[in-house]
Design an enzyme around this catalytic site. Structure first.
Site, PDB file in Angstrom:
ATOM      1  N   ASP A 160       0.801  -1.120  -0.005  1.00  0.00           N
ATOM      2  CA  ASP A 160      -0.152   0.023   0.074  1.00  0.00           C
ATOM      3  C   ASP A 160       0.876   1.156   0.058  1.00  0.00           C
ATOM      4  O   ASP A 160       2.190   1.229   0.422  1.00  0.00           O
ATOM      5  CB  ASP A 160      -1.009   0.264   1.351  1.00  0.00           C
ATOM      6  CG  ASP A 160      -2.110   0.552   1.129  1.00  0.00           C
ATOM      7  OD1 ASP A 160      -3.345   0.171   1.026  1.00  0.00           O
ATOM      8  OD2 ASP A 160      -2.056   2.030   0.902  1.00  0.00           O
ATOM      9  N   ASN A 217      -5.013  -4.356  -6.759  1.00  0.00           N
ATOM     10  CA  ASN A 217      -6.446  -3.946  -6.236  1.00  0.00           C
ATOM     11  C   ASN A 217      -6.515  -2.591  -6.111  1.00  0.00           C
ATOM     12  O   ASN A 217      -7.551  -1.926  -5.830  1.00  0.00           O
ATOM     13  CB  ASN A 217      -6.816  -4.882  -4.889  1.00  0.00           C
ATOM     14  CG  ASN A 217      -8.071  -4.170  -4.103  1.00  0.00           C
ATOM     15  OD1 ASN A 217      -9.009  -4.236  -4.652  1.00  0.00           O
ATOM     16  ND2 ASN A 217      -7.616  -3.576  -2.877  1.00  0.00           N
ATOM     17  N   TYR A 264     -12.176   7.952 -13.725  1.00  0.00           N
ATOM     18  CA  TYR A 264     -12.440   6.758 -12.797  1.00  0.00           C
ATOM     19  C   TYR A 264     -12.928   5.959 -13.611  1.00  0.00           C
ATOM     20  O   TYR A 264     -12.486   4.639 -14.157  1.00  0.00           O
ATOM     21  CB  TYR A 264     -13.232   7.065 -11.601  1.00  0.00           C
ATOM     22  CG  TYR A 264     -13.246   5.688 -10.720  1.00  0.00           C
ATOM     23  CD1 TYR A 264     -12.385   5.390  -9.601  1.00  0.00           C
ATOM     24  CD2 TYR A 264     -14.371   4.830 -10.934  1.00  0.00           C
ATOM     25  CE1 TYR A 264     -12.546   4.183  -9.007  1.00  0.00           C
ATOM     26  CE2 TYR A 264     -14.853   3.904 -10.081  1.00  0.00           C
ATOM     27  CZ  TYR A 264     -13.700   3.402  -9.167  1.00  0.00           C
ATOM     28  OH  TYR A 264     -13.756   2.095  -8.445  1.00  0.00           O
ATOM     29  N   LYS A 292     -11.193   2.253 -15.375  1.00  0.00           N
ATOM     30  CA  LYS A 292     -11.851   0.987 -15.310  1.00  0.00           C
ATOM     31  C   LYS A 292     -12.090   0.249 -16.310  1.00  0.00           C
ATOM     32  O   LYS A 292     -12.098  -1.166 -16.514  1.00  0.00           O
ATOM     33  CB  LYS A 292     -12.959   1.058 -14.202  1.00  0.00           C
ATOM     34  CG  LYS A 292     -12.615   1.419 -12.751  1.00  0.00           C
ATOM     35  CD  LYS A 292     -11.346   0.836 -12.157  1.00  0.00           C
ATOM     36  CE  LYS A 292     -11.266   1.158 -10.519  1.00  0.00           C
ATOM     37  NZ  LYS A 292     -10.173   0.384  -9.940  1.00  0.00           N
ATOM     38  N   THR A 312     -17.212   0.965   1.691  1.00  0.00           N
ATOM     39  CA  THR A 312     -15.676   1.212   2.151  1.00  0.00           C
ATOM     40  C   THR A 312     -15.331   2.598   2.036  1.00  0.00           C
ATOM     41  O   THR A 312     -16.033   3.566   1.426  1.00  0.00           O
ATOM     42  CB  THR A 312     -14.788   0.547   1.100  1.00  0.00           C
ATOM     43  OG1 THR A 312     -14.803   1.114  -0.258  1.00  0.00           O
ATOM     44  CG2 THR A 312     -15.290  -0.890   0.984  1.00  0.00           C
TER      45      THR A 312
END
Ligand code: NAD
Length: 270
Positions: free
Chosen positions: A38, A93, A170, A174, A205
């Site tokens: 991360d 991810n 975004y 994707k 999240t």
């Protein structure tokens, strides 16, 4: 009973939060050694501590890595192979959704570039260096390990559905992840390297909840969700576990939707 990922070595990017964190806990509970990457080092260090508490038999390592920097991704994969001897699972991810990402007229070029660099180029770097490592995997039948590997790239339901609440960079990033993953899956199919995209629906999240920071914004989405609720990160982790494991041995090149039925929906139930 051996776990579903017994003895496998997995890298998870964006493992400090959300889907990545839940996947770290789940993969390790199924016997995988995990390398947790991360940009936020304290977050993955905390994740490693949790893994060690819950699954003391597996190895767990925290690595600071900005996936948009190729050198850092290359180092990450080298670290996993040096530490654990091989790489079986790469879960690309990590991703961002910037609050200033908007429509064609309002989105600034710097937001476009930042989003593409992390969400798309970062996934490419992860695939590139993971494929090179997976090509070197030797079978170890006693340990239940084979050649090849499984790469999972997190895309999104927005890659296959349009929305009148735009986040253009975004969405485009994707969509490109889906196209890139499909093509790589075809190129590497005969090497036993499987590549699949995970397409989560909207989740509870930090990534989405920070973006939908008012009840009004959340209600604007909730009305369109067939199950009447946002998804949970663990529900994505369970799907990622399936794609990572040999249970999905004949699945490659797919857009794996875990969206509570959203992409099949015209009108929701009352
Ligand atoms: P999250 O914000 O909870 O976690 C993302 C993690 O990625 C964070 O720990 C963050 O520090 C890390 N990260 C950000 N930039 C990075 C970089 N440059 N290098 C390395 N790490 C970086 O988000 P989440 O909801 O768990 O999202 C995970 C993935 O799922 C993302 O790719 C996201 O686009 C995708 N997704 C999320 C949703 C949703 O509703 N939350 C829906 C569809 C797809």
């Amino acid at each position: 009973m051996p776990g579903r990922l017994q003895n496998k070595v997995a890298i998870i990017t964006g493992a400090g939060s959300g889907i990545g964190l839940e996947s770290a806990l789940l993969f390790s509970s199924e016997g995988a050694h995990v390398v947790l990457a991360d940009i936020n080092l304290p977050a993955v260090q905390a994740a490693v501590e949790l893994v060690k508490q819950r699954s003391p038999a597996v190895g767990a390592l925290a690595v600071k890595c900005d996936v948009s920097k190729e050198r850092e991704v290359e180092e990450l994969i080298k670290t996993a192979v040096t530490e654990f001897g091989r790489l079986d699972i790469m879960f690309n991810n990590a991703g961002v959704m910037h609050p200033d990402d908007d429509n064609a007229l309002n989105t600034e070029e710097r937001i476009w570039d930042l989003t593409m660099n992390i969400n798309l180029k970062g996934v490419w770097f992860g695939c590139k260096h993971a494929i090179a490592a997976m090509r070197l995997n030797k079978p170890d039948l006693a340990a239940g390990l084979q050649t090849g590997g499984s790469i999972i790239n997190t895309a999104s339901f927005v890659a296959i559905m349009g929305a009148a609440t735009p986040q253009l960079a975004y969405t485009a990033s994707k969509g490109a992840v889906l196209a890139m993953t499909r093509e790589l899956a075809m190129v590497h199919a005969r090497e036993g390297i499987r590549l699949n995209s995970l397409c989560p629906g909207p989740l509870k999240t930090p990534l989405l909840m920070d973006f939908l920071n008012t009840q009004e914004k959340r209600d604007r989405r909730l009305v369109h969700l067939p199950m009447g609720r946002f998804g949970e990160a663990i529900e994505q982790a369970r799907a990622a576990l399936f794609l990572a494991s040999d249970d999905s041995s004949y699945i490659t090149g797919t857009d794996f939707k875990v969206d509570g039925g959203l992409s099949s929906c015209y009108v929701t139930a009352l």
